[in-house]
Design a protein around this motif. Structure first.
Motif, short mmCIF file in Angstrom:
data_model
loop_
_atom_site.label_atom_id
_atom_site.label_comp_id
_atom_site.label_asym_id
_atom_site.label_seq_id
_atom_site.Cartn_x
_atom_site.Cartn_y
_atom_site.Cartn_z
N VAL A 75 1.22 -1.10 -0.07
CA VAL A 75 -0.74 0.40 0.20
C VAL A 75 0.57 1.60 0.11
O VAL A 75 0.59 1.96 -0.64
CB VAL A 75 -1.11 0.29 1.53
N LEU A 76 2.40 1.67 0.78
CA LEU A 76 2.68 2.90 1.07
C LEU A 76 3.76 2.49 -0.81
O LEU A 76 3.80 3.54 -0.60
CB LEU A 76 3.81 1.73 1.86
N LEU A 77 3.68 1.39 -0.92
CA LEU A 77 4.25 1.62 -2.58
C LEU A 77 3.70 2.16 -3.18
O LEU A 77 3.49 3.39 -4.14
CB LEU A 77 4.82 0.53 -2.77
N ALA A 78 2.09 2.05 -3.52
CA ALA A 78 0.70 2.39 -4.44
C ALA A 78 1.22 4.09 -3.94
O ALA A 78 0.31 4.76 -4.64
CB ALA A 78 0.19 1.52 -4.13
N LEU A 79 0.54 4.09 -2.75
CA LEU A 79 0.69 5.01 -2.52
C LEU A 79 1.72 6.15 -3.26
O LEU A 79 1.17 8.01 -3.28
CB LEU A 79 0.67 5.99 -0.38
N MET A 80 3.39 6.12 -2.81
CA MET A 80 3.87 7.07 -3.23
C MET A 80 4.47 6.59 -5.13
O MET A 80 5.06 7.29 -4.82
CB MET A 80 4.37 7.40 -2.37
N ALA A 81 3.73 6.42 -5.53
CA ALA A 81 3.91 5.73 -7.29
C ALA A 81 3.61 7.47 -7.52
O ALA A 81 3.72 7.00 -9.07
CB ALA A 81 3.27 4.96 -7.62
N ARG A 82 2.75 8.19 -7.45
CA ARG A 82 2.58 9.69 -8.33
C ARG A 82 1.53 9.26 -8.98
O ARG A 82 1.79 9.64 -10.42
CB ARG A 82 3.16 9.98 -8.35
N ALA A 207 -3.77 -13.64 -5.93
CA ALA A 207 -3.99 -12.34 -5.06
C ALA A 207 -2.61 -11.41 -4.04
O ALA A 207 -2.45 -10.38 -4.62
CB ALA A 207 -4.68 -12.94 -3.51
N TRP A 208 -1.58 -12.16 -3.47
CA TRP A 208 -0.33 -11.23 -2.70
C TRP A 208 0.50 -11.02 -4.39
O TRP A 208 0.40 -9.49 -4.41
CB TRP A 208 0.40 -12.46 -2.40
N TYR A 209 0.35 -12.46 -5.20
CA TYR A 209 2.15 -11.16 -6.25
C TYR A 209 0.47 -10.34 -7.12
O TYR A 209 1.28 -9.50 -7.33
CB TYR A 209 1.88 -12.94 -7.78
N ALA A 210 -0.63 -10.49 -7.71
CA ALA A 210 -1.64 -9.14 -7.59
C ALA A 210 -1.37 -8.21 -7.47
O ALA A 210 -1.15 -7.30 -7.92
CB ALA A 210 -3.04 -9.46 -8.20
N LEU A 211 -1.44 -7.76 -5.62
CA LEU A 211 -1.04 -6.79 -4.96
C LEU A 211 0.14 -6.02 -5.69
O LEU A 211 0.48 -5.21 -5.40
CB LEU A 211 -1.54 -7.28 -3.38
N TYR A 212 1.38 -6.46 -4.87
CA TYR A 212 2.78 -6.76 -5.70
C TYR A 212 2.98 -5.87 -7.03
O TYR A 212 3.22 -4.60 -7.55
CB TYR A 212 3.46 -7.42 -4.61
N LEU A 213 2.50 -6.89 -7.66
CA LEU A 213 3.03 -6.50 -8.92
C LEU A 213 2.00 -5.39 -9.23
O LEU A 213 2.75 -4.76 -10.09
CB LEU A 213 2.21 -7.97 -9.78
N GLY A 214 0.93 -5.32 -9.20
CA GLY A 214 -0.03 -3.59 -9.54
C GLY A 214 1.12 -3.10 -8.60
O GLY A 214 0.93 -1.49 -9.40
N ALA A 216 4.42 -2.66 -8.12
CA ALA A 216 5.21 -2.17 -8.43
C ALA A 216 5.35 -1.38 -10.39
O ALA A 216 5.41 -0.85 -10.74
CB ALA A 216 6.10 -3.64 -9.49
N ALA A 217 3.66 -1.65 -11.43
CA ALA A 217 3.35 -1.05 -12.36
C ALA A 217 3.04 0.03 -12.42
O ALA A 217 3.37 0.75 -13.39
CB ALA A 217 1.92 -1.85 -13.39
N LEU A 218 2.15 0.75 -11.34
CA LEU A 218 1.99 2.12 -10.73
C LEU A 218 3.45 2.63 -10.66
O LEU A 218 3.95 3.86 -11.20
CB LEU A 218 1.12 2.19 -9.27
#
Length: 471
Positions: A75-82, A207-214, A216-218
């Protein structure tokens, strides 16, 4: 307010203002985050038949902490993906505060997970904690990499502490944070290879792979691919550098198809100047004029090696701009009347808003000395051309008399210090202050004091809009 060193320009109220629709994103995102956390707890619950004895309680609590820590990192990575949708509707500074709070929670959960699991396994095997730690790290799949990731995250957490941040430059702090990407990558494998909730649960793994790959993609798209695409598409270059006040310069930039960036008054970009000593970092600076399809402008105060170097940029220097970012725009407005309160170089985003916000707009510009007022001739011209604006210059300190800019209002003489940031002083300048939206930009100390003064003057917190750029 008797004795106040200011000059004023004002006229009657303008046309009524229509309140823009309020975004649901700032309310929706926290709900989605908490729903995800509930789903993680449900995963643990579904895989746990019973919690028995000290071992069961310790390892159970450790599993919960580990699951939540893994979820929090993604979640933290996604929030700071700009992501523009999040950045523009929630605001960069608010996202940064969420990120900081979430980071502290994640580090705490990681520490709890590590200690509880080691302790629980030690109790179960009747060994000491040191022997159990050695066994886990050296003999369990992916735990050696996971330990390296854990140590990197802890170091990043220490670096992010306020006391440590004050001792380093923005550039150093920024690049140290790239270690979190490596830390998360190193720690990811052990979650699936050792986590009791994933080992035999294929849907949970997916589901975990999808969360992290999502996440990372952002990051890859918005923090790397989009800036490169914009750099090639818009071909920004420095056209001129002009002095605005002591230690303050404006950098003028030209480019192609700049309207496609979708920039708005009040927003900022992260600027990467492709010249020696500057190409390796991208620093945030606000637009100091409304964006134009062919040119942009930033105004910067020398406050570090990066900003000092901008005064010496050569025309033709290539520039990559990441953005636009920030939510300090007209969309935050909720009332017909607006107060813009600027301190020092904080005038930059508010100058663009002063020119473009409709209706009755008051600008209070505070500086330590008369000669520190940047962009003063432009502000005077805007106030003269727009009959629904008021413009106040307030000098703080003991300035010497200074000749005004051509066409500007007379400079105030030397007077005792002005304590502007009090409810009484602000209400004296803006009698119906509580009926205003307030846009605020300045140094952190001034911003905090201004928020307290505005609240004391009766301005609801929801009508005080500001973004802090301090890291």
């Amino acid at each position: 307010m008797a004795g106040t060193p200011l000059t004023t320009r004002y006229a009657s109220c303008g046309p009524s203002h229509r309140r823009p629709p309020r975004s649901v994103v700032p309310f929706l995102v926290p709900g989605l985050i908490w729903a995800g956390a509930a789903a993680v707890l449900a995963l643990w619950w579904s895989d746990t038949t019973a919690v028995v004895g000290v071992t069961g309680w310790l390892t159970g609590a450790g599993r919960i902490a580990g699951l939540l820590a893994g979820y929090a990192c993604a979640v933290l990575l996604a929030l700071m993906a700009r992501v523009p949708l999040l950045d523009h509707s929630i605001g960069t500074d608010r996202l940064a505060r969420w990120h900081a709070l979430g980071g502290r929670c994640a580090i705490s959960l990681i520490l709890a997970h590590t200690l509880l699991i080691i302790w629980g396994y030690a109790v179960a095997s009747r060994t000491n904690v040191v022997d159990q730690t050695t066994l886990l790290v050296l003999h369990y799949p992916d735990l050696l990499k996971g330990t390296a990731g854990f140590l990197l995250l802890v170091v990043t957490g220490i670096v992010s502490a306020r006391a440590a941040r004050r001792r380093m430059s923005y550039e150093t702090w920024h690049y140290l944070h790239f270690a979190t990407y490596l830390a998360v990558f190193l720690a990811f494998g052990h979650q699936l290879s050792n986590g009791a909730d994933f080992v035999a649960d294929r849907p949970a793994q997916l589901a975990w792979y999808a969360l992290y790959l999502g996440a990372a993609a952002l990051i890859v798209w918005y923090r790397f691919a989009v800036p490169v695409r914009h750099g090639l598409r818009h071909r920004l270059t420095v056209s001129a550098v002009r002095t605005e006040a002591p230690g303050v310069v404006s950098v003028h930039l030209t480019g192609r198809h700049l309207d496609e960036l979708g920039a708005r008054p009040g927003q900022f970009f992260r600027w990467r100047f492709l010249t020696r000593g500057l190409w390796w970092t991208a620093n945030p600076y606000s637009l100091s004029a409304p964006p134009h399809p062919r040119h942009l402008r930033i105004t910067v105060k020398a406050d570090g090696s990066h900003s000092e170097a901008l005064a010496h940029l050569a025309p033709g220097t290539r520039v990559w701009a990441e953005g636009p970012y920030g939510g300090l725009t007209a969309d935050r407005r909720t009332a017909p009347k607006v107060l813009l309160l600027a301190g020092g170089v904080g005038i930059t985003p508010l100058r663009a808003l002063f020119e473009t916000l409709p209706g009755q707009v008051t600008l209070i510009y505070r500086a330590r000395r008369t000669e520190d007022f940047a962009l003063r001739a432009e502000l005077d011209a805007i106030a003269a051309a727009r009959p629904t604006t008021r413009l106040h210059y307030v000098v703080d300190g003991h300035p010497a008399p200074t000749a005004p800019h051509p066409g500007a209002y007379p400079a105030p003489d030397a007077v005792p210090p002005v304590h502007l940031l009090t409810p009484h002083a602000l209400s004296g300048l803006v009698p119906d202050l509580a009926e205003h939206d307030v846009y605020l930009c300045g140094p952190p100390g001034m911003t905090d004091a201004a928020v307290r003064a505005l609240r004391g003057a009766g301005v609801p917190r929801r009508r005080i809009h500001h973004e802090k750029f301090a890291f």
